[in-house]
Design a protein around this motif. Sequence first.
Motif, PDB file in Angstrom:
ATOM      1  N   TRP A  73      58.437  92.045  73.344  1.00  0.00           N
ATOM      2  CA  TRP A  73      58.404  90.675  72.801  1.00  0.00           C
ATOM      3  C   TRP A  73      58.040  90.689  71.324  1.00  0.00           C
ATOM      4  CZ3 TRP A  73      54.469  87.621  70.730  1.00  0.00           C
ATOM      5  CH2 TRP A  73      54.760  86.254  70.596  1.00  0.00           C
ATOM      6  N   PHE A  74      57.055  91.472  70.955  1.00  0.00           N
ATOM      7  CA  PHE A  74      56.675  91.559  69.542  1.00  0.00           C
ATOM      8  C   PHE A  74      57.792  92.186  68.716  1.00  0.00           C
ATOM      9  CE2 PHE A  74      52.190  91.058  70.973  1.00  0.00           C
ATOM     10  CZ  PHE A  74      51.794  90.093  70.066  1.00  0.00           C
ATOM     11  N   GLN A  75      58.415  93.237  69.238  1.00  0.00           N
ATOM     12  CA  GLN A  75      59.489  93.911  68.500  1.00  0.00           C
ATOM     13  C   GLN A  75      60.674  92.976  68.271  1.00  0.00           C
ATOM     14  OE1 GLN A  75      59.296  96.937  67.163  1.00  0.00           O
ATOM     15  NE2 GLN A  75      61.367  96.808  66.313  1.00  0.00           N
ATOM     16  N   VAL A  76      61.052  92.249  69.303  1.00  0.00           N
ATOM     17  CA  VAL A  76      62.182  91.321  69.206  1.00  0.00           C
ATOM     18  C   VAL A  76      61.906  90.231  68.181  1.00  0.00           C
ATOM     19  CG1 VAL A  76      63.410  89.475  70.420  1.00  0.00           C
ATOM     20  CG2 VAL A  76      63.091  91.693  71.533  1.00  0.00           C
ATOM     21  N   ASN A  77      60.759  89.596  68.300  1.00  0.00           N
ATOM     22  CA  ASN A  77      60.522  88.380  67.526  1.00  0.00           C
ATOM     23  C   ASN A  77      60.099  88.628  66.082  1.00  0.00           C
ATOM     24  OD1 ASN A  77      61.077  86.044  69.362  1.00  0.00           O
ATOM     25  ND2 ASN A  77      59.685  87.221  70.664  1.00  0.00           N
ATOM     26  N   GLN A  78      59.610  89.826  65.777  1.00  0.00           N
ATOM     27  CA  GLN A  78      59.369  90.114  64.363  1.00  0.00           C
ATOM     28  C   GLN A  78      60.697  90.141  63.623  1.00  0.00           C
ATOM     29  OE1 GLN A  78      59.055  94.695  63.312  1.00  0.00           O
ATOM     30  NE2 GLN A  78      57.433  94.160  64.759  1.00  0.00           N
ATOM     31  N   GLY A  79      61.743  90.654  64.285  1.00  0.00           N
ATOM     32  CA  GLY A  79      63.069  90.667  63.685  1.00  0.00           C
ATOM     33  C   GLY A  79      63.662  89.277  63.575  1.00  0.00           C
ATOM     34  N   VAL A  80      63.449  88.465  64.588  1.00  0.00           N
ATOM     35  CA  VAL A  80      63.951  87.089  64.588  1.00  0.00           C
ATOM     36  C   VAL A  80      63.373  86.297  63.419  1.00  0.00           C
ATOM     37  CG1 VAL A  80      63.804  84.876  65.814  1.00  0.00           C
ATOM     38  CG2 VAL A  80      64.482  86.952  67.057  1.00  0.00           C
ATOM     39  N   LEU A  81      62.051  86.362  63.243  1.00  0.00           N
ATOM     40  CA  LEU A  81      61.407  85.593  62.176  1.00  0.00           C
ATOM     41  C   LEU A  81      61.843  86.078  60.793  1.00  0.00           C
ATOM     42  CD1 LEU A  81      57.827  85.189  63.685  1.00  0.00           C
ATOM     43  CD2 LEU A  81      59.600  83.441  63.490  1.00  0.00           C
ATOM     44  N   LYS A  82      61.991  87.384  60.642  1.00  0.00           N
ATOM     45  CA  LYS A  82      62.456  87.916  59.355  1.00  0.00           C
ATOM     46  C   LYS A  82      63.856  87.420  59.025  1.00  0.00           C
ATOM     47  CE  LYS A  82      59.667  92.145  59.323  1.00  0.00           C
ATOM     48  NZ  LYS A  82      59.685  93.623  59.460  1.00  0.00           N
ATOM     49  N   LYS A  83      64.723  87.351  60.031  1.00  0.00           N
ATOM     50  CA  LYS A  83      66.092  86.899  59.797  1.00  0.00           C
ATOM     51  C   LYS A  83      66.131  85.419  59.422  1.00  0.00           C
ATOM     52  CE  LYS A  83      68.603  90.316  62.554  1.00  0.00           C
ATOM     53  NZ  LYS A  83      67.474  91.244  62.739  1.00  0.00           N
ATOM     54  N   ILE A  84      65.266  84.620  60.023  1.00  0.00           N
ATOM     55  CA  ILE A  84      65.225  83.201  59.675  1.00  0.00           C
ATOM     56  C   ILE A  84      64.738  83.026  58.238  1.00  0.00           C
ATOM     57  CG2 ILE A  84      64.165  80.967  60.178  1.00  0.00           C
ATOM     58  CD1 ILE A  84      64.048  81.790  63.121  1.00  0.00           C
ATOM     59  N   ILE A  85      63.680  83.746  57.872  1.00  0.00           N
ATOM     60  CA  ILE A  85      63.153  83.646  56.504  1.00  0.00           C
ATOM     61  C   ILE A  85      64.203  84.093  55.495  1.00  0.00           C
ATOM     62  CG2 ILE A  85      61.476  84.664  54.898  1.00  0.00           C
ATOM     63  CD1 ILE A  85      59.436  84.622  57.138  1.00  0.00           C
ATOM     64  N   ARG A  86      64.971  85.112  55.858  1.00  0.00           N
ATOM     65  CA  ARG A  86      65.951  85.685  54.940  1.00  0.00           C
ATOM     66  C   ARG A  86      67.012  84.669  54.520  1.00  0.00           C
ATOM     67  NH1 ARG A  86      67.746  90.435  57.817  1.00  0.00           N
ATOM     68  NH2 ARG A  86      65.632  91.168  57.393  1.00  0.00           N
ATOM     69  N   VAL A  87      67.344  83.702  55.377  1.00  0.00           N
ATOM     70  CA  VAL A  87      68.398  82.737  55.044  1.00  0.00           C
ATOM     71  C   VAL A  87      67.848  81.516  54.312  1.00  0.00           C
ATOM     72  CG1 VAL A  87      69.773  83.465  57.023  1.00  0.00           C
ATOM     73  CG2 VAL A  87      68.281  81.461  57.241  1.00  0.00           C
ATOM     74  N   LEU A  88      66.529  81.432  54.168  1.00  0.00           N
ATOM     75  CA  LEU A  88      65.924  80.252  53.553  1.00  0.00           C
ATOM     76  C   LEU A  88      65.651  80.483  52.069  1.00  0.00           C
ATOM     77  CD1 LEU A  88      63.295  79.299  56.301  1.00  0.00           C
ATOM     78  CD2 LEU A  88      65.523  78.224  55.882  1.00  0.00           C
ATOM     79  N   PRO A  89      66.221  79.677  51.203  1.00  0.00           N
ATOM     80  CA  PRO A  89      65.883  79.755  49.782  1.00  0.00           C
ATOM     81  C   PRO A  89      64.406  79.410  49.569  1.00  0.00           C
ATOM     82  CG  PRO A  89      67.886  78.465  50.131  1.00  0.00           C
ATOM     83  CD  PRO A  89      67.272  78.684  51.481  1.00  0.00           C
ATOM     84  N   GLU A  90      63.874  79.821  48.432  1.00  0.00           N
ATOM     85  CA  GLU A  90      62.453  79.614  48.138  1.00  0.00           C
ATOM     86  C   GLU A  90      62.042  78.148  48.234  1.00  0.00           C
ATOM     87  OE1 GLU A  90      59.987  81.697  47.609  1.00  0.00           O
ATOM     88  OE2 GLU A  90      61.213  83.504  47.805  1.00  0.00           O
ATOM     89  N   ARG A  91      62.913  77.244  47.832  1.00  0.00           N
ATOM     90  CA  ARG A  91      62.560  75.830  47.795  1.00  0.00           C
ATOM     91  C   ARG A  91      62.943  75.072  49.063  1.00  0.00           C
ATOM     92  NH1 ARG A  91      61.740  73.680  42.348  1.00  0.00           N
ATOM     93  NH2 ARG A  91      61.697  75.416  40.875  1.00  0.00           N
ATOM     94  N   LEU A 101      54.410  80.786  60.018  1.00  0.00           N
ATOM     95  CA  LEU A 101      54.660  81.174  61.401  1.00  0.00           C
ATOM     96  C   LEU A 101      54.705  82.692  61.528  1.00  0.00           C
ATOM     97  CD1 LEU A 101      55.306  79.683  64.106  1.00  0.00           C
ATOM     98  CD2 LEU A 101      57.723  80.076  63.601  1.00  0.00           C
ATOM     99  N   GLU A 102      55.380  83.343  60.591  1.00  0.00           N
ATOM    100  CA  GLU A 102      55.457  84.803  60.618  1.00  0.00           C
ATOM    101  C   GLU A 102      54.078  85.419  60.387  1.00  0.00           C
ATOM    102  OE1 GLU A 102      57.973  88.460  58.594  1.00  0.00           O
ATOM    103  OE2 GLU A 102      57.103  86.903  57.351  1.00  0.00           O
ATOM    104  N   ARG A 103      53.287  84.836  59.497  1.00  0.00           N
ATOM    105  CA  ARG A 103      51.943  85.369  59.238  1.00  0.00           C
ATOM    106  C   ARG A 103      51.083  85.288  60.497  1.00  0.00           C
ATOM    107  NH1 ARG A 103      46.956  83.985  58.297  1.00  0.00           N
ATOM    108  NH2 ARG A 103      47.353  81.741  58.442  1.00  0.00           N
ATOM    109  N   ARG A 104      51.147  84.176  61.176  1.00  0.00           N
ATOM    110  CA  ARG A 104      50.364  84.021  62.407  1.00  0.00           C
ATOM    111  C   ARG A 104      50.878  84.952  63.502  1.00  0.00           C
ATOM    112  NH1 ARG A 104      48.685  77.601  63.019  1.00  0.00           N
ATOM    113  NH2 ARG A 104      47.430  77.535  61.106  1.00  0.00           N
TER     114      ARG A 104
END
Length: 208
Positions: A73-91, A101-104
């Motif tokens: 579960w941890f392995q799967v979702n660390q990748g999921v959160l990184k992929k979501i952040i990757r598509v989000l511009p800074e603003r 969410l990723e920090r928590r």
Amino acid sequence: MAPVLMASTPASMCTPLKTLNDSLSHRRRYMKHNFPINYFIRVHHEEIFKLSNISKMKLKVDGLDELVLQRLWFQVNQGVLKKIIRVLPERHPSRPYTAELERRFRDAEGVFVQSHPPEVFQQELPETIQDIWDQLTEEPDRVPESSWRFASPKSLVDNLCHTMCCLFWECFSGTESSQDYCEVSHSKKGRKTQSPELETRPTEPAEW
């Protein structure tokens, strides 16, 4: 068949997981309302990790240890959160929320690692789980095109939340019927929902 509940969550895990769950309670606003309609991101097939996946793995692997599923579960979702952040511009309005969410999530993962002896994480995984692990950690350019799927950020974070409440059910036994999360598979309280696995059509990135 519903996943079998086993008592295996250290008490020290409950505080960071409940903190993570507090953040997840706002996921509808940040993971749905702030994204274009029908917006999908590309993820590994194995990153669409639902309650039904837990059931199937328990059927395939006799006596599957709950701890192994928690590690996955941890392995799967660390990748999921990184992929979501990757598509989000800074603003982007959901960027600060997703980063928090990723920090928590990482805080909970740190406590998880500290709560078990090192040799636990050196043990050989069952073949079925090891195959999934290997695919999750494969270099993106080496992953066959057929192994990618498209899913909405909201559906991915929903999966994170539901499977967390199932695999770490001891921490949520007094909240919103955690037992139901392990029993519900393709629908919630009788309401049919579209499976993220069917969301395979890519969407052009929006102009944020």
